[in-house]
Design a protein around this motif. Structure first.
Motif, PDB file in Angstrom:
ATOM      1  N   PHE A 177       2.948   1.506  -3.248  1.00  0.00           N
ATOM      2  CA  PHE A 177       2.123   1.885  -4.409  1.00  0.00           C
ATOM      3  C   PHE A 177       1.927   3.394  -4.443  1.00  0.00           C
ATOM      4  N   ILE A 228      -6.626  -6.127   0.703  1.00  0.00           N
ATOM      5  CA  ILE A 228      -5.215  -5.990   1.047  1.00  0.00           C
ATOM      6  C   ILE A 228      -5.105  -5.893   2.571  1.00  0.00           C
ATOM      7  N   PRO A 229      -4.267  -6.717   3.193  1.00  0.00           N
ATOM      8  CA  PRO A 229      -4.094  -6.581   4.636  1.00  0.00           C
ATOM      9  C   PRO A 229      -3.363  -5.290   4.956  1.00  0.00           C
ATOM     10  N   LEU A 285       1.021  -8.579  -6.025  1.00  0.00           N
ATOM     11  CA  LEU A 285      -0.192  -9.132  -5.417  1.00  0.00           C
ATOM     12  C   LEU A 285      -0.483 -10.516  -5.984  1.00  0.00           C
ATOM     13  N   SER A 303       3.318   1.946 -11.181  1.00  0.00           N
ATOM     14  CA  SER A 303       2.776   1.580  -9.870  1.00  0.00           C
ATOM     15  C   SER A 303       1.751   0.460  -9.997  1.00  0.00           C
ATOM     16  N   PHE A 304       0.931   0.508 -11.052  1.00  0.00           N
ATOM     17  CA  PHE A 304      -0.053  -0.572 -11.252  1.00  0.00           C
ATOM     18  C   PHE A 304       0.658  -1.896 -11.485  1.00  0.00           C
ATOM     19  N   ILE A 362       0.827  -1.210   0.000  1.00  0.00           N
ATOM     20  CA  ILE A 362       0.000   0.000   0.000  1.00  0.00           C
ATOM     21  C   ILE A 362       0.861   1.259   0.000  1.00  0.00           C
ATOM     22  N   VAL A 397      -7.232 -10.748  -7.549  1.00  0.00           N
ATOM     23  CA  VAL A 397      -6.157  -9.882  -8.060  1.00  0.00           C
ATOM     24  C   VAL A 397      -6.668  -9.042  -9.221  1.00  0.00           C
ATOM     25  N   PHE A 432       2.120  -3.187  -8.250  1.00  0.00           N
ATOM     26  CA  PHE A 432       1.123  -3.650  -7.290  1.00  0.00           C
ATOM     27  C   PHE A 432       0.521  -4.979  -7.733  1.00  0.00           C
ATOM     28  N   LEU A 433       0.069  -5.038  -8.986  1.00  0.00           N
ATOM     29  CA  LEU A 433      -0.650  -6.233  -9.425  1.00  0.00           C
ATOM     30  C   LEU A 433       0.284  -7.427  -9.541  1.00  0.00           C
ATOM     31  N   ALA A 469      -8.611  -6.275  -8.016  1.00  0.00           N
ATOM     32  CA  ALA A 469      -7.802  -5.207  -7.404  1.00  0.00           C
ATOM     33  C   ALA A 469      -7.520  -4.109  -8.418  1.00  0.00           C
ATOM     34  N   PHE A 470      -7.482  -4.490  -9.702  1.00  0.00           N
ATOM     35  CA  PHE A 470      -7.144  -3.509 -10.741  1.00  0.00           C
ATOM     36  C   PHE A 470      -8.104  -2.332 -10.731  1.00  0.00           C
ATOM     37  N   PHE A 522      -8.771  -0.184  -0.895  1.00  0.00           N
ATOM     38  CA  PHE A 522      -7.785  -1.226  -0.602  1.00  0.00           C
ATOM     39  C   PHE A 522      -8.434  -2.346   0.196  1.00  0.00           C
ATOM     40  N   LEU A 580      -7.812  -0.058  -7.751  1.00  0.00           N
ATOM     41  CA  LEU A 580      -6.648   0.817  -7.914  1.00  0.00           C
ATOM     42  C   LEU A 580      -6.962   1.956  -8.866  1.00  0.00           C
ATOM     43  N   PHE A 620      -3.650  10.457  -8.307  1.00  0.00           N
ATOM     44  CA  PHE A 620      -2.581  10.688  -9.278  1.00  0.00           C
ATOM     45  C   PHE A 620      -2.997  11.682 -10.352  1.00  0.00           C
TER      46      PHE A 620
END
Lengths: 498, 485
Positions: A160, B392-393, A183, A175-176, A157, B425, A179-180, B428-429, B387, B432, B440
């Protein structure tokens, strides 16, 4: 007296406490809407002092640490979720302590090197960084598989955010990907961890270590752990996230990424894969040797072709981490010692190199190797520093890089001479690309030299470069400082293979 | 128990036990009717606000009635039962309705649903949900299902002049009616082959070889899958989520699904436990396809609420993994997951409701652009929720994911667990992606933050639960472990 304190938990939560303090510092805004300088300075100072305090505490821990003790030290144990067998157990052994000290050593350096380079959202940057530090220390000291996993993945976290908010032009993509990719690697470990808890009924590492898994179980569980650690190390062919992440991350992000985050993989192999699945480790040894050799040779050639200096160092990191995985899977003392030593030394050297690149980038705003040059005349002090780091990376005798590589070569020669020959050959490749890099930067002629106003390293940069040089040489001459810690844990790991 | 003793000793009324068991439902129903009359005669201008406040009051009282009244028993000639599990589901449902009331309290105006009918319909639907999780025969089951669904169809259409709202309502009604038809046909088949509509008698008969019963069961399962928007019966969800005003979207996304999952748990774990082998294959298909559709479908979405719809489809897939496991662990995992998911969705919707762009509620993901520069705290909250939804932990979503897959692996469903984490996973995309837009990217037009006290409370509460879930875990563990089916 100090033994009865929950000193390790204090260490883990001290950076979080610092982050909380930073949160309380108000962003005073002047009439133009800019944040006042003294409030940002306060933020920086609080984070610096927190990280220095953390570092001093780790030094205290290593002074109190008993080299010969076979049990884990500074253990803390609390019941957490009894029905699932999850406990909060943290503790240290000789394997985790060097990494914790390394982490706590690099974080103040990262904070100092972003003193002026981070211009916006300073508060958030410092908070992310301190939380990142807490998670990393927690990960290295966890003795419960679930606690380990939580810290291992939680690191994503803040990292990222560091890449995504303060990174370069292509930061979002990088960053993506970071992270992916990571993960994806670590969720398979989640499955393996769940299976282990299901079969052993506990997630306490000390109890799980006593359990004997059958051969088939070991082979599958090893793979589950392998993918997450291989992505973190990173091993070829799982390394493609690394160059992107390194290039786009801010300097401090690159330092912590190369210095510590890559070591999480190697540490994971030593802490979990080898002791838990010895049969599977032996079974997969040739495959891992193959991947590591490919990594060393292939990425050395790739590094040779890079125009971007950060990419060059990133690829050289992959090559150096190839040595680490070879050393780990030699299953002898020299190999393991070499691997851990290489990790520690690479943590310092690659951190130093990224720092050095950051120093140039701050002045020239380019990382293109063709546009840079002639720093030996414009920045003589800087060139001396860079020479130390380059030679350390090459593995010159007398620097810390040498010890790790030579120990790994000795270890691998005992197991498989071919691997030793291939990896030894690539030492030359490493020298070629690193020296080419140094020649170009320091002595080459740059195309647009006059455009930049270049001044030599200032006092702040001097202060952060000096300790790095000292440690590179100190560890090169007295490797036992680190190796003493490793004797007992490596002996215990090798016990499981007999 | 205490109250029961008093009533047994001092007021000897025949049938009072059954009435006591159903007290929360009876209370909600009667007080809703009284509230309607009060509204017509007294409230006049402040009609919405006052009914809303009374609604909150009613829900709180019902919550404590459900909590304190006897927690096990069968009533009304076996048509109705209360167990610790059904009480748990009732409490969660009442909690989510409480959140709906808070979310709509000040926001009904801007969302175009400022009619006191909203509150009455919500209360009536709640009544249906509570009866649903307590139903002990197919008759109660079906009636309660309709009682919970019909007010929702009307609520979707509350924003009368909005074409999207009308479309959503019509779509929801047609598909909902179709699925009710499925369920009814399934029930009639089972009645035909078993000769009873009582859950107890159905569960006593050996059902394994009987084609008719299996077929009826498939039909019921399909209808239920419609209602919880599990793929391949998910088509209505994105459109309905997009079209309805946000407080109602939040309502549709939580309470009815919780109640239907509650009765589904009972059906699978108790009533049809004899043919679980046949059932589990079907649920695996539902679960995997939900995860697939949810995680792939959300990637291309531009509308925030459509994205949440797909994400809720994916989360239904994860919850169904717990059903597949068919063990006590699976049951607990579902309960945990529902609690965690409820709080996360509350937080997300509270943030969506509190943000406005050009005096209109935000709709697109790109509307969140530069949120961090305008409102740092809100954007960090949303970051944590995202998150957490991605699992995500150390955030709460991770523990939900963890428990669900734990139960699956414990029961030997390895492939399902591995595919599940891989889909997580992928999903997660897009979480994000929202973080990317907020942090950003920058925007020229600033977002307005208009969070009243209730909404701020909900955001803080959800933040508290999702960040500190790891510390609350032992407490939840103690509560949930003691729940019997």
């Amino acid at each position: 007296m100090i033994e009865s304190w929950p000193i390790l938990s204090i260490l883990i939560f001290l950076p979080i406490f610092g982050a909380f303090l930073i949160l309380l510092i108000p962003n005073k805004i002047n009439q133009e809407g800019e944040i006042l300088k003294n409030s940002t300075t306060n933020i920086k100072l609080v984070s610096l002092w927190t990280s220095i305090m953390t570092f001093l505490m780790t030094l205290l821990l290593s002074l109190k640490f008993n080299y010969t003790e076979k049990q884990y030290q500074f253990i803390e144990f609390y019941e957490w979720v009894p029905s699932l067998g999850i406990v909060y157990r943290v503790g240290l052994d000789g394997l985790s302590l060097p990494f914790i000290v390394l982490t706590a050593f690099l974080v103040p350096i990262c904070i100092l090197c972003s003193w002026n380079t981070i211009q916006h959202k300073i508060k958030e940057f410092m908070i992310s960084f301190l939380i990142l530090e807490a998670f990393i220390i927690g990960m290295f000291s966890a003795l419960d598989i679930v606690v380990f996993y939580i810290f291992f993945e939680a690191v994503l976290i803040p990292m990222f955010l560091i890449i995504g908010i303060w990174g370069g032009v292509e930061r979002i993509y990088a960053s993506f990907k970071f992270f992916l990719y990571t993960l994806l690697g670590s969720v398979l470990m989640l499955i393996a961890i769940i299976y282990i808890i299901g079969t052993t009924g506990t997630s306490d590492l000390i109890q799980v270590l006593d359990y004997d898994f059958s051969k088939t179980e070991q082979l599958l569980l090893f793979l589950g752990f392998f993918f997450s650690f291989a992505v973190k190390v990173p091993m070829w062919p799982f390394h493609t996230w690394l160059p992107d992440a390194h290039v786009q991350a801010p300097t401090a992000g690159s330092i912590i990424l190369a210095g510590i985050l890559l070591k999480m993989g190697g540490y994971g192999f030593l802490r979990f894969s080898l002791p838990l699945f010895p049969d599977a480790s032996l079974f997969y040894q040739p495959y891992i040797f193959f991947l590591s050799c490919v990594a060393i040779v292939y990425t050395s050639f790739v590094a040779f072709a890079q125009q971007d200096i950060k990419k060059l160092i990133a690829y050289s990191s992959v090559a150096h981490m190839g040595f680490v995985t070879i050393g780990i899977f030699c299953f002898n003392t020299q190999g393991l010692d070499g691997a851990v030593f290489q990790m520690v030394s690479h943590g310092i050297i690659s951190g130093a190199l990224f720092l050095a690149i950051g120093v140039i980038y701050e002045r020239t705003h380019t990382r293109d190797i063709n546009k840079l040059g002639d720093f030996a005349t414009t920045m003589p002090k800087y060139s001396v520093f860079l020479m130390f780091f380059t030679l350390g990376s090459v593995g010159l005798p007398g620097t810390s890089g040498f010890i790790g590589e030579v120990l790994v070569l000795i270890g691998s020669w005992k197991v498989n001479p071919l691997v030793a020959i291939i990896s030894g050959f690539s030492l030359i490749l490493g020298a070629i690309y690193m020296l080419r890099f140094y020649r170009k930067i320091s002595f080459g002629i740059s195309e647009n030299q006059d455009k930049y106003e270049i001044h030599d390293v200032n006092i702040r940069e001097f202060m952060i470069l000096i300790p790095l040089v000292i440690f590179i040489i100190l560890f090169g001459i007295f490797p036992n400082i680190v190796l003493n810690f490793l004797k007992v844990p490596h002996f215990l790991i090798l016990e499981t293979f007999k | 128990m205490f109250i029961q003793n008093i009533i047994n000793n001092y007021l000897q009324i025949p049938g009072i036990d059954g009435m006591l068991l159903a007290m929360p439902e009876i209370f909600i129903f009667c007080s809703t009717l009284i509230l309607m009359i009060l509204d017509i005669f007294f409230f006049k201008e402040k009609s919405f606000k006052n009914t809303n406040k009374f609604g909150i009051f009613i829900i709180i009282i019902a919550f404590f009635l459900a909590l304190l009244l006897p927690s096990t028993g069968v009533a009304f000639n076996g048509l109705y039962f209360v167990s610790e599990l059904s009480t748990f589901f009732k409490l969660i449902i009442l909690l989510s309705i409480f959140f709906v009331f808070l979310l709509s309290h000040d926001k009904a105006d801007i969302e175009g649903i400022k009619f006191s009918e909203f509150n009455f319909l919500l209360l009536l639907s709640t009544c249906g949900m509570l009866i649903l999780v307590s139903s002990n025969s197919f008759l109660t089951f079906f009636l309660a299902l309709e009682l919970q669904a019909l007010p929702i169809y009307v609520m979707c259409a509350l924003k009368k002049n909005d074409i999207k709202s009308a479309e959503a309502s019509l779509k929801y009604f047609l598909l909902g009616a179709l699925s009710s038809g499925f369920i009814l046909f399934g029930i009639s088949l089972i009645y035909g082959f078993v000769g009873s509509i009582s859950f107890e008698q159905v569960s006593n008969i050996s059902l394994k070889e009987n084609m008719g019963i299996n077929f009826g069961l498939i039909l019921i399962l399909a209808g239920v899958a419609f209602k919880i928007s599990s793929a391949p019966f998910h088509m209505w969800a994105p459109d309905v989520y997009e079209g309805t005003p946000s407080p109602i979207t939040f309502f549709i996304a939580t309470a009815p699904k919780i109640s239907i999952l509650g009765i589904l748990v009972y059906l699978i774990y108790r009533v049809f436990s004899g043919i679980h082998d046949n059932l589990s294959d079907l649920i695996i298909v539902l679960s995997l396809s939900s995860m697939l559709v949810g995680s792939i479908g959300a990637i291309v979405q531009k509308n925030l609420k459509r994205l949440i719809a797909y994400s809720s489809i994916a989360h239904m897939g994860f919850i169904l993994v717990g059903m597949v496991a068919f063990s006590e662990k699976g049951l607990h995992a579902i309960m945990y997951y529902l609690i965690i998911y409820l709080f996360l969705l509350t937080g997300v919707f509270a943030i969506i409701l509190s943000l406005q762009k050009d005096d209109k509620p935000i709709e697109l993901i790109s509307d969140l652009k530069g949120l961090y520069n305008d409102h740092p705290f809100i954007s960090i909250c949303l970051l944590i929720f995202m998150f957490s939804l991605a699992g995500i932990p150390p955030l709460s979503g991770f523990f939900g994911k963890w428990l669900v897959f734990f139960s699956a692996i414990d029961s030997g469903f390895y492939i399902l667990a591995i595919l599940g984490v891989l889909f997580s996973v992928i999903s997660a995309f897009y979480y994000l992606k929202i973080i990317r837009v907020m942090f950003f990217e920058n925007s020229d037009t600033p977002l307005n933050l208009d969070g009243n006290r209730e909404i701020r409370f909900l955001i803080n509460l959800s933040l508290f639960i999702s960040v500190l879930f790891f510390a609350l875990f032992p407490i939840f563990d103690y509560m949930i472990l003691n729940t019997k089916i």
